[in-house]
Design a protein around this motif. Structure first.
Motif, PDB file in Angstrom:
ATOM      1  N   ASP A   1       2.473  11.385  -9.706  1.00 40.72           N
ATOM      2  CA  ASP A   1       3.341  10.261 -10.044  1.00 40.72           C
ATOM      3  C   ASP A   1       3.706   9.528  -8.752  1.00 40.72           C
ATOM      4  OD1 ASP A   1       5.020   8.513 -11.297  1.00 40.72           O
ATOM      5  OD2 ASP A   1       6.691   9.937 -11.403  1.00 40.72           O
ATOM      6  N   LEU A   2       3.436   8.217  -8.702  1.00 32.71           N
ATOM      7  CA  LEU A   2       3.711   7.412  -7.523  1.00 32.71           C
ATOM      8  C   LEU A   2       4.848   6.419  -7.752  1.00 32.71           C
ATOM      9  CD1 LEU A   2       0.049   6.548  -6.435  1.00 32.71           C
ATOM     10  CD2 LEU A   2       1.497   8.364  -5.564  1.00 32.71           C
ATOM     11  N   SER A   3       5.573   6.537  -8.831  1.00 33.49           N
ATOM     12  CA  SER A   3       6.618   5.565  -9.137  1.00 33.49           C
ATOM     13  C   SER A   3       7.804   5.677  -8.181  1.00 33.49           C
ATOM     14  CB  SER A   3       7.094   5.735 -10.578  1.00 33.49           C
ATOM     15  OG  SER A   3       7.596   7.053 -10.747  1.00 33.49           O
ATOM     16  N   HIS A   4       8.078   6.832  -7.618  1.00 32.13           N
ATOM     17  CA  HIS A   4       9.204   7.003  -6.694  1.00 32.13           C
ATOM     18  C   HIS A   4       8.782   6.897  -5.214  1.00 32.13           C
ATOM     19  CE1 HIS A   4       7.356  10.971  -7.020  1.00 32.13           C
ATOM     20  NE2 HIS A   4       7.910  11.247  -5.838  1.00 32.13           N
ATOM     21  N   VAL A   5       7.483   6.654  -4.904  1.00 32.44           N
ATOM     22  CA  VAL A   5       6.980   6.564  -3.530  1.00 32.44           C
ATOM     23  C   VAL A   5       7.151   5.130  -3.040  1.00 32.44           C
ATOM     24  CG1 VAL A   5       4.950   6.802  -2.045  1.00 32.44           C
ATOM     25  CG2 VAL A   5       5.308   8.397  -3.927  1.00 32.44           C
TER      26      VAL A   5
ATOM     27  N   MET B   1       0.865  -1.165   0.000  1.00 29.43           N
ATOM     28  CA  MET B   1       0.000   0.000   0.000  1.00 29.43           C
ATOM     29  C   MET B   1       0.910   1.225   0.000  1.00 29.43           C
ATOM     30  SD  MET B   1      -3.501   1.030   0.646  1.00 29.43           S
ATOM     31  CE  MET B   1      -4.371  -0.380   0.390  1.00 29.43           C
ATOM     32  N   LYS B   2       0.585   2.204  -0.866  1.00 28.81           N
ATOM     33  CA  LYS B   2       1.324   3.461  -0.947  1.00 28.81           C
ATOM     34  C   LYS B   2       0.408   4.595  -0.520  1.00 28.81           C
ATOM     35  CE  LYS B   2       3.985   2.174  -5.051  1.00 28.81           C
ATOM     36  NZ  LYS B   2       4.276   2.568  -6.424  1.00 28.81           N
ATOM     37  N   LYS B   3       1.059   5.700  -0.089  1.00 28.56           N
ATOM     38  CA  LYS B   3       0.295   6.889   0.274  1.00 28.56           C
ATOM     39  C   LYS B   3       0.729   8.015  -0.656  1.00 28.56           C
ATOM     40  CE  LYS B   3      -1.338   9.364   4.226  1.00 28.56           C
ATOM     41  NZ  LYS B   3      -1.468   9.288   5.661  1.00 28.56           N
ATOM     42  N   CYS B   4      -0.260   8.642  -1.308  1.00 30.83           N
ATOM     43  CA  CYS B   4       0.026   9.719  -2.240  1.00 30.83           C
ATOM     44  C   CYS B   4       0.607  10.904  -1.476  1.00 30.83           C
ATOM     45  CB  CYS B   4      -1.244  10.128  -2.982  1.00 30.83           C
ATOM     46  SG  CYS B   4      -1.013  11.529  -4.098  1.00 30.83           S
ATOM     47  N   PRO B   5       1.793  11.447  -1.923  1.00 33.20           N
ATOM     48  CA  PRO B   5       2.391  12.583  -1.213  1.00 33.20           C
ATOM     49  C   PRO B   5       1.625  13.882  -1.438  1.00 33.20           C
ATOM     50  CG  PRO B   5       3.744  12.001  -3.106  1.00 33.20           C
ATOM     51  CD  PRO B   5       2.650  10.984  -3.018  1.00 33.20           C
TER      52      PRO B   5
ATOM     53  N   CYS C   1      -2.152  14.227  -2.175  1.00 37.15           N
ATOM     54  CA  CYS C   1      -3.506  14.265  -1.575  1.00 37.15           C
ATOM     55  C   CYS C   1      -3.660  13.351  -0.375  1.00 37.15           C
ATOM     56  CB  CYS C   1      -4.560  13.947  -2.635  1.00 37.15           C
ATOM     57  SG  CYS C   1      -4.517  12.249  -3.221  1.00 37.15           S
ATOM     58  N   GLY C   2      -2.725  12.419  -0.103  1.00 32.59           N
ATOM     59  CA  GLY C   2      -2.780  11.556   1.060  1.00 32.59           C
ATOM     60  C   GLY C   2      -3.637  10.321   0.888  1.00 32.59           C
ATOM     61  N   LEU C   3      -4.082  10.016  -0.325  1.00 30.08           N
ATOM     62  CA  LEU C   3      -4.930   8.856  -0.575  1.00 30.08           C
ATOM     63  C   LEU C   3      -4.094   7.583  -0.485  1.00 30.08           C
ATOM     64  CD1 LEU C   3      -7.777   7.882  -1.539  1.00 30.08           C
ATOM     65  CD2 LEU C   3      -6.826   7.956  -3.856  1.00 30.08           C
ATOM     66  N   ASN C   4      -4.618   6.541   0.125  1.00 31.84           N
ATOM     67  CA  ASN C   4      -3.966   5.238   0.148  1.00 31.84           C
ATOM     68  C   ASN C   4      -4.240   4.546  -1.181  1.00 31.84           C
ATOM     69  OD1 ASN C   4      -2.965   5.533   2.730  1.00 31.84           O
ATOM     70  ND2 ASN C   4      -4.781   4.628   3.674  1.00 31.84           N
ATOM     71  N   VAL C   5      -3.155   4.117  -1.849  1.00 34.72           N
ATOM     72  CA  VAL C   5      -3.253   3.552  -3.189  1.00 34.72           C
ATOM     73  C   VAL C   5      -2.563   2.196  -3.178  1.00 34.72           C
ATOM     74  CG1 VAL C   5      -2.734   3.966  -5.626  1.00 34.72           C
ATOM     75  CG2 VAL C   5      -3.187   5.890  -4.126  1.00 34.72           C
ATOM     76  N   GLU C   6      -3.028   1.268  -4.015  1.00 33.50           N
ATOM     77  CA  GLU C   6      -2.395  -0.044  -4.148  1.00 33.50           C
ATOM     78  C   GLU C   6      -0.964   0.124  -4.653  1.00 33.50           C
ATOM     79  OE1 GLU C   6      -3.600  -3.043  -3.369  1.00 33.50           O
ATOM     80  OE2 GLU C   6      -5.456  -2.157  -2.622  1.00 33.50           O
ATOM     81  N   ASP C   7      -0.092  -0.846  -4.332  1.00 27.80           N
ATOM     82  CA  ASP C   7       1.322  -0.782  -4.711  1.00 27.80           C
ATOM     83  C   ASP C   7       1.515  -0.821  -6.233  1.00 27.80           C
ATOM     84  OD1 ASP C   7       2.207  -0.620  -2.109  1.00 27.80           O
ATOM     85  OD2 ASP C   7       2.443  -2.795  -1.872  1.00 27.80           O
ATOM     86  N   ARG C   8       0.629  -1.456  -6.955  1.00 25.09           N
ATOM     87  CA  ARG C   8       0.814  -1.618  -8.395  1.00 25.09           C
ATOM     88  C   ARG C   8       0.463  -0.360  -9.190  1.00 25.09           C
ATOM     89  NH1 ARG C   8      -4.430  -2.396  -9.754  1.00 25.09           N
ATOM     90  NH2 ARG C   8      -5.711  -3.530  -8.267  1.00 25.09           N
ATOM     91  N   GLU C   9      -0.172   0.624  -8.573  1.00 20.32           N
ATOM     92  CA  GLU C   9      -0.576   1.838  -9.276  1.00 20.32           C
ATOM     93  C   GLU C   9       0.635   2.765  -9.470  1.00 20.32           C
ATOM     94  OE1 GLU C   9      -3.649   2.593 -10.380  1.00 20.32           O
ATOM     95  OE2 GLU C   9      -4.568   0.775  -9.577  1.00 20.32           O
TER      96      GLU C   9
END
Length: 140
Positions: free
Chosen positions: A24-28, A1-5, A7-15
């Motif tokens: 962009d969540l590739s570096h999170v 699980m990732k957290k958007c830097p 908006c703070g939304l919890n997002v799946e790891d594959r997104e």
């Protein structure tokens, strides 16, 4: 699980991008897993039921019975046979005053019977014409 830097939304790891703000969540890096609580949040532990001891009930004494008899005699005396019931009410209430439970009822019986006896005495004295009419009627 990732957290958007952004908006703070919890997002799946594959997104790769946030579905809300398109960041962009590739570096999170993924979030570390959190420890589970020691018990479920919906039901906290319940302490064991320990029944309280019930207080011991004392039986009625003869004084309590005399109090009740005296109070009832005091009330019945207003409806008839007052020459019998008022003295009985006073006597039984005085004897019952030594009881354990109903001292207030004994005092009430004494007061009610005494007032009734005084009223009866006033009526008898008025009928025998020992008291003037204005004294018993309450009007000057």
């Amino acid at each position: 699980m990732k957290k958007c830097p952004v908006c703070g939304l919890n997002v799946e790891d594959r997104e790769a991008f946030c579905p809300r703000c398109s960041a962009d969540l590739s570096h999170v890096p993924p979030m570390p897993p959190q420890a589970a609580p020691p018990y479920p949040l919906a039901s906290p532990p319940v302490p064991p039921y320990i029944p309280r001891p019930q207080p011991e009930r004392k039986p009625f004494s003869w004084g309590d019975v005399a109090t009740f008899l005296g109070f009832c005699s005091s009330i019945v005396g207003y409806f008839g046979a007052s020459v019998l019931f008022f003295p009985l009410g006073i006597l039984a209430s005085v004897l019952g005053f030594k009881g354990d439970r109903a001292r207030g009822l004994a005092v009430a019986g004494i007061v009610i019977a005494t007032l009734g006896l005084l009223l009866k005495l006033m009526v008898v004295l008025r009928q025998a014409e020992f008291l003037p009419g204005w004294f018993t009627s309450g009007v000057w």
